[in-house]
Design an enzyme around this catalytic site. Structure first.
Site, PDB file in Angstrom:
ATOM      1  N   ILE A 187       0.820  -1.221   0.000  1.00  0.00           N
ATOM      2  CA  ILE A 187       0.000   0.000   0.000  1.00  0.00           C
ATOM      3  C   ILE A 187       0.850   1.267   0.000  1.00  0.00           C
ATOM      4  O   ILE A 187       0.449   2.306  -0.520  1.00  0.00           O
ATOM      5  CB  ILE A 187      -0.995  -0.005   1.193  1.00  0.00           C
ATOM      6  CG1 ILE A 187      -2.068   1.073   1.036  1.00  0.00           C
ATOM      7  CG2 ILE A 187      -0.277   0.178   2.514  1.00  0.00           C
ATOM      8  CD1 ILE A 187      -3.137   0.729   0.076  1.00  0.00           C
ATOM      9  N   GLY A 225       2.047   3.352  -3.400  1.00  0.00           N
ATOM     10  CA  GLY A 225       1.240   4.365  -4.064  1.00  0.00           C
ATOM     11  C   GLY A 225       0.723   5.448  -3.143  1.00  0.00           C
ATOM     12  O   GLY A 225       0.060   6.385  -3.573  1.00  0.00           O
ATOM     13  N   HIS A 226       1.037   5.353  -1.853  1.00  0.00           N
ATOM     14  CA  HIS A 226       0.506   6.321  -0.873  1.00  0.00           C
ATOM     15  C   HIS A 226       1.625   6.819   0.020  1.00  0.00           C
ATOM     16  O   HIS A 226       1.753   6.335   1.152  1.00  0.00           O
ATOM     17  CB  HIS A 226      -0.582   5.660  -0.032  1.00  0.00           C
ATOM     18  CG  HIS A 226      -1.447   6.624   0.718  1.00  0.00           C
ATOM     19  ND1 HIS A 226      -1.190   7.040   2.003  1.00  0.00           N
ATOM     20  CD2 HIS A 226      -2.591   7.248   0.362  1.00  0.00           C
ATOM     21  CE1 HIS A 226      -2.138   7.849   2.416  1.00  0.00           C
ATOM     22  NE2 HIS A 226      -2.996   7.998   1.442  1.00  0.00           N
ATOM     23  N   PHE A 227       2.450   7.609  -0.302  1.00  0.00           N
ATOM     24  CA  PHE A 227       2.619   8.343  -1.539  1.00  0.00           C
ATOM     25  C   PHE A 227       4.041   8.104  -2.020  1.00  0.00           C
ATOM     26  O   PHE A 227       4.950   8.024  -1.178  1.00  0.00           O
ATOM     27  CB  PHE A 227       2.407   9.837  -1.306  1.00  0.00           C
ATOM     28  CG  PHE A 227       1.008  10.167  -0.838  1.00  0.00           C
ATOM     29  CD1 PHE A 227      -0.028  10.271  -1.755  1.00  0.00           C
ATOM     30  CD2 PHE A 227       0.728  10.370   0.499  1.00  0.00           C
ATOM     31  CE1 PHE A 227      -1.315  10.586  -1.339  1.00  0.00           C
ATOM     32  CE2 PHE A 227      -0.555  10.687   0.927  1.00  0.00           C
ATOM     33  CZ  PHE A 227      -1.580  10.794   0.008  1.00  0.00           C
ATOM     34  N   ILE A 286       3.060   7.103   3.560  1.00  0.00           N
ATOM     35  CA  ILE A 286       2.270   7.298   4.774  1.00  0.00           C
ATOM     36  C   ILE A 286       1.183   6.227   4.785  1.00  0.00           C
ATOM     37  O   ILE A 286       0.514   6.002   3.779  1.00  0.00           O
ATOM     38  CB  ILE A 286       1.614   8.697   4.815  1.00  0.00           C
ATOM     39  CG1 ILE A 286       2.688   9.787   4.808  1.00  0.00           C
ATOM     40  CG2 ILE A 286       0.713   8.845   6.025  1.00  0.00           C
ATOM     41  CD1 ILE A 286       2.131  11.196   4.654  1.00  0.00           C
TER      42      ILE A 286
END
Length: 167
Positions: A61, A64-66, A71
């Protein structure tokens, strides 16, 4: 009751990349429940769980975040608290061998949530869950995530717990 990663995987239906509990440090059930012949969900009101999770840089996860500033998303923090709350149900079965039971957990709602500080890779989290009330199979939990003794997020969640003995 301490549960290692293998026992956690044997109990929860979740699997990577959507498993957010590494270990369960303790499960405390209300005093006197061990004397109840067939305890119900309501008897677990006040039960607490302390679970652990380390946010590793490899978490899918976080890619892509970020990008460049990973985070842990708030929605994942809520899921983490919901997963921890499922372990309260072990007090109902009073078992050491969790592989004998199949748990189906369904997150029904989030009454409130607050994300106080961002969660970054490398942080070692403690997840607290306490059952506040239960009606039938529906329970309300007060949950918090801490890092180094400081609260980083909290939520009040509603979940349905179905526990079946494996045949």
């Amino acid at each position: 009751m301490f549960m290692n990663k293998e026992q956690v995987v044997g109990f929860l239906p979740h699997r990577p990349p959507f498993l957010f509990i590494d270990t369960v440090e303790k499960i405390e059930i209300p005093v006197g429940i061990e004397n109840i012949e067939e305890p119900t969900c309501k008897d677990l009101t006040g039960a607490t769980v302390l679970a652990n999770f380390e946010v590793t840089p490899e978490l899918e996860i976080l890619k892509g975040h970020f990008p460049g500033n990973p985070i842990l998303p708030g929605v994942i923090q809520v899921e983490m608290m919901a997963q921890a709350s499922a372990f309260v149900s072990l007090g109902l079965k009073q078992v050491e061998d969790t592989s004998k039971y199949k748990v189906e957990t369904l997150l029904l709602g989030v009454e409130s949530s607050k994300f106080r500080k961002p969660i970054f890779p490398g942080m070692k989290l403690q997840i607290f869950a306490s059952m506040e009330k239960c009606r039938g199979l529906i329970a309300t939990y007060k949950c918090e995530i801490h890092c180094e003794g400081k609260k980083v997020s909290e939520a009040k969640i509603l979940a349905q717990l179905i526990i079946n003995k494996r045949g």
